[in-house]
Write a protein that holds these residues in place. Structure first.
Motif, PDB file in Angstrom:
ATOM      1  N   LYS A 106      32.027  25.030  39.148  1.00 32.55           N
ATOM      2  CA  LYS A 106      30.899  25.844  38.615  1.00 32.55           C
ATOM      3  C   LYS A 106      30.733  26.781  39.976  1.00 32.55           C
ATOM      4  CE  LYS A 106      27.115  25.980  35.994  1.00 32.55           C
ATOM      5  NZ  LYS A 106      27.319  26.695  34.663  1.00 32.55           N
ATOM      6  N   LYS A 107      30.667  28.005  39.437  1.00 35.49           N
ATOM      7  CA  LYS A 107      30.472  29.216  40.524  1.00 35.49           C
ATOM      8  C   LYS A 107      29.691  30.357  39.857  1.00 35.49           C
ATOM      9  CE  LYS A 107      32.254  32.010  43.940  1.00 35.49           C
ATOM     10  NZ  LYS A 107      33.479  32.523  44.778  1.00 35.49           N
ATOM     11  N   LYS A 108      28.387  30.390  40.126  1.00 34.75           N
ATOM     12  CA  LYS A 108      27.669  31.363  39.244  1.00 34.75           C
ATOM     13  C   LYS A 108      28.260  32.971  39.723  1.00 34.75           C
ATOM     14  CE  LYS A 108      23.287  32.287  38.056  1.00 34.75           C
ATOM     15  NZ  LYS A 108      23.294  32.709  36.448  1.00 34.75           N
ATOM     16  N   GLY A 109      28.284  33.688  38.489  1.00 31.33           N
ATOM     17  CA  GLY A 109      28.758  34.954  38.427  1.00 31.33           C
ATOM     18  C   GLY A 109      30.327  35.216  38.363  1.00 31.33           C
ATOM     19  N   ALA A 110      31.010  33.913  38.564  1.00 27.02           N
ATOM     20  CA  ALA A 110      32.322  33.948  38.444  1.00 27.02           C
ATOM     21  C   ALA A 110      32.906  33.765  37.028  1.00 27.02           C
ATOM     22  CB  ALA A 110      32.996  32.869  39.414  1.00 27.02           C
ATOM     23  N   ARG A 111      34.185  34.102  36.690  1.00 29.60           N
ATOM     24  CA  ARG A 111      34.868  33.848  35.465  1.00 29.60           C
ATOM     25  C   ARG A 111      36.286  33.357  35.681  1.00 29.60           C
ATOM     26  NH1 ARG A 111      34.256  38.607  31.432  1.00 29.60           N
ATOM     27  NH2 ARG A 111      32.074  37.717  30.914  1.00 29.60           N
ATOM     28  N   ALA A 112      36.506  32.225  34.958  1.00 30.21           N
ATOM     29  CA  ALA A 112      37.877  31.762  34.793  1.00 30.21           C
ATOM     30  C   ALA A 112      38.424  32.055  33.514  1.00 30.21           C
ATOM     31  CB  ALA A 112      37.706  30.025  34.931  1.00 30.21           C
ATOM     32  N   TYR A 113      39.901  32.582  33.675  1.00 29.44           N
ATOM     33  CA  TYR A 113      40.597  32.935  32.557  1.00 29.44           C
ATOM     34  C   TYR A 113      41.852  31.865  32.520  1.00 29.44           C
ATOM     35  CZ  TYR A 113      38.341  37.400  32.822  1.00 29.44           C
ATOM     36  OH  TYR A 113      37.269  38.590  32.853  1.00 29.44           O
ATOM     37  N   ALA A 114      42.215  31.689  31.386  1.00 28.41           N
ATOM     38  CA  ALA A 114      43.614  30.653  31.423  1.00 28.41           C
ATOM     39  C   ALA A 114      44.334  30.960  30.029  1.00 28.41           C
ATOM     40  CB  ALA A 114      43.285  29.278  31.661  1.00 28.41           C
ATOM     41  N   CYS A 115      45.502  30.895  29.759  1.00 28.14           N
ATOM     42  CA  CYS A 115      46.126  30.812  28.587  1.00 28.14           C
ATOM     43  C   CYS A 115      47.104  29.493  29.025  1.00 28.14           C
ATOM     44  CB  CYS A 115      46.966  32.085  28.209  1.00 28.14           C
ATOM     45  SG  CYS A 115      48.219  32.419  29.597  1.00 28.14           S
ATOM     46  N   GLN A 116      47.993  29.259  28.256  1.00 24.06           N
ATOM     47  CA  GLN A 116      49.088  28.224  28.365  1.00 24.06           C
ATOM     48  C   GLN A 116      50.130  28.339  29.669  1.00 24.06           C
ATOM     49  OE1 GLN A 116      51.379  26.627  25.127  1.00 24.06           O
ATOM     50  NE2 GLN A 116      50.515  24.652  25.336  1.00 24.06           N
ATOM     51  N   CYS A 117      50.220  29.770  30.047  1.00 21.61           N
ATOM     52  CA  CYS A 117      50.942  29.649  31.073  1.00 21.61           C
ATOM     53  C   CYS A 117      50.825  30.467  32.439  1.00 21.61           C
ATOM     54  CB  CYS A 117      52.430  30.520  30.660  1.00 21.61           C
ATOM     55  SG  CYS A 117      52.083  32.287  30.018  1.00 21.61           S
ATOM     56  N   SER A 118      49.382  30.969  32.299  1.00 24.27           N
ATOM     57  CA  SER A 118      48.979  31.817  33.456  1.00 24.27           C
ATOM     58  C   SER A 118      47.290  31.464  33.525  1.00 24.27           C
ATOM     59  CB  SER A 118      48.973  33.207  33.425  1.00 24.27           C
ATOM     60  OG  SER A 118      50.168  33.489  33.209  1.00 24.27           O
ATOM     61  N   TRP A 119      46.761  31.514  34.927  1.00 21.83           N
ATOM     62  CA  TRP A 119      45.267  31.592  34.920  1.00 21.83           C
ATOM     63  C   TRP A 119      44.797  32.339  35.970  1.00 21.83           C
ATOM     64  CZ3 TRP A 119      49.313  28.356  36.127  1.00 21.83           C
ATOM     65  CH2 TRP A 119      49.478  27.945  37.371  1.00 21.83           C
ATOM     66  N   ARG A 120      43.723  32.589  35.936  1.00 27.52           N
ATOM     67  CA  ARG A 120      42.942  33.468  37.148  1.00 27.52           C
ATOM     68  C   ARG A 120      41.544  33.159  37.064  1.00 27.52           C
ATOM     69  NH1 ARG A 120      47.217  34.285  38.112  1.00 27.52           N
ATOM     70  NH2 ARG A 120      48.574  35.904  38.598  1.00 27.52           N
ATOM     71  N   SER A 121      40.879  33.102  38.416  1.00 29.49           N
ATOM     72  CA  SER A 121      39.389  32.963  38.641  1.00 29.49           C
ATOM     73  C   SER A 121      39.093  34.302  39.399  1.00 29.49           C
ATOM     74  CB  SER A 121      39.451  31.666  39.735  1.00 29.49           C
ATOM     75  OG  SER A 121      39.853  30.488  39.179  1.00 29.49           O
ATOM     76  N   ILE A 122      38.056  34.580  38.868  1.00 28.97           N
ATOM     77  CA  ILE A 122      37.626  36.165  39.333  1.00 28.97           C
ATOM     78  C   ILE A 122      36.117  35.988  39.616  1.00 28.97           C
ATOM     79  CG2 ILE A 122      37.301  38.678  38.420  1.00 28.97           C
ATOM     80  CD1 ILE A 122      40.292  37.851  38.477  1.00 28.97           C
ATOM     81  N   ASP A 123      35.848  36.437  41.105  1.00 28.64           N
ATOM     82  CA  ASP A 123      34.351  36.457  41.406  1.00 28.64           C
ATOM     83  C   ASP A 123      33.936  37.634  41.756  1.00 28.64           C
ATOM     84  OD1 ASP A 123      35.908  36.512  43.462  1.00 28.64           O
ATOM     85  OD2 ASP A 123      34.906  34.655  44.466  1.00 28.64           O
ATOM     86  N   GLU A 124      34.763  38.835  41.515  1.00 27.80           N
ATOM     87  CA  GLU A 124      34.309  40.172  41.708  1.00 27.80           C
ATOM     88  C   GLU A 124      35.024  41.185  40.929  1.00 27.80           C
ATOM     89  OE1 GLU A 124      37.283  41.410  45.433  1.00 27.80           O
ATOM     90  OE2 GLU A 124      35.481  40.392  46.047  1.00 27.80           O
ATOM     91  N   LEU A 125      34.485  42.354  40.884  1.00 22.60           N
ATOM     92  CA  LEU A 125      35.333  43.372  39.969  1.00 22.60           C
ATOM     93  C   LEU A 125      36.702  43.413  40.222  1.00 22.60           C
ATOM     94  CD1 LEU A 125      34.643  45.125  37.673  1.00 22.60           C
ATOM     95  CD2 LEU A 125      33.923  46.877  39.245  1.00 22.60           C
ATOM     96  N   THR A 126      37.392  43.288  39.438  1.00 25.56           N
ATOM     97  CA  THR A 126      38.943  43.240  39.635  1.00 25.56           C
ATOM     98  C   THR A 126      39.605  43.955  38.283  1.00 25.56           C
ATOM     99  OG1 THR A 126      38.723  41.089  40.633  1.00 25.56           O
ATOM    100  CG2 THR A 126      40.965  41.598  39.874  1.00 25.56           C
ATOM    101  N   ASP A 127      40.612  44.613  38.471  1.00 22.63           N
ATOM    102  CA  ASP A 127      41.436  45.300  37.531  1.00 22.63           C
ATOM    103  C   ASP A 127      42.536  44.325  37.135  1.00 22.63           C
ATOM    104  OD1 ASP A 127      42.741  46.944  35.793  1.00 22.63           O
ATOM    105  OD2 ASP A 127      42.967  48.545  37.177  1.00 22.63           O
TER     106      ASP A 127
END
Length: 83
Positions: free
Chosen positions: A48-69
């Motif tokens: 849990k991290k307020k303001g962050a977002r976790a993305y994932a498919c079956q082969c890649s994943w990313r955690s984003i906690d600031e504006l990112t392109d």
């Protein structure tokens, strides 16, 4: 803002998005390969991290906690799945 219909062209899975979470650093390819898209199994490595977002498919994943392109990350093969 990001598309909420992202799809991975590498594994052909829909990219799951989890608001207010990041992925644990111990996550690896096999974890996602074996557990996507079962939320109950994925929770084992979600932090849990307020303001962050976790993305994932079956082969890649990313955690984003600031504006990112995400388009600048060449290894990601995520595209809009069309609305």
């Amino acid at each position: 803002r990001t598309c909420d219909q992202l799809r991975c062209t590498a594994c052909d899975f829909r990219v799951s998005i989890f608001d207010d979470y990041v992925w644990d650093q111990s996550c690896d390819y096999l974890f996602f390969r074996n557990n996507m898209p079962e939320l109950s199994k994925l929770r084992a490595k979600m932090i849990k991290k307020k303001g962050a977002r976790a993305y994932a498919c079956q082969c890649s994943w990313r955690s984003i906690d600031e504006l990112t392109d995400l388009q600048t990350e060449q290894q990601l093969r995520w595209v809009c799945g069309k609305h």
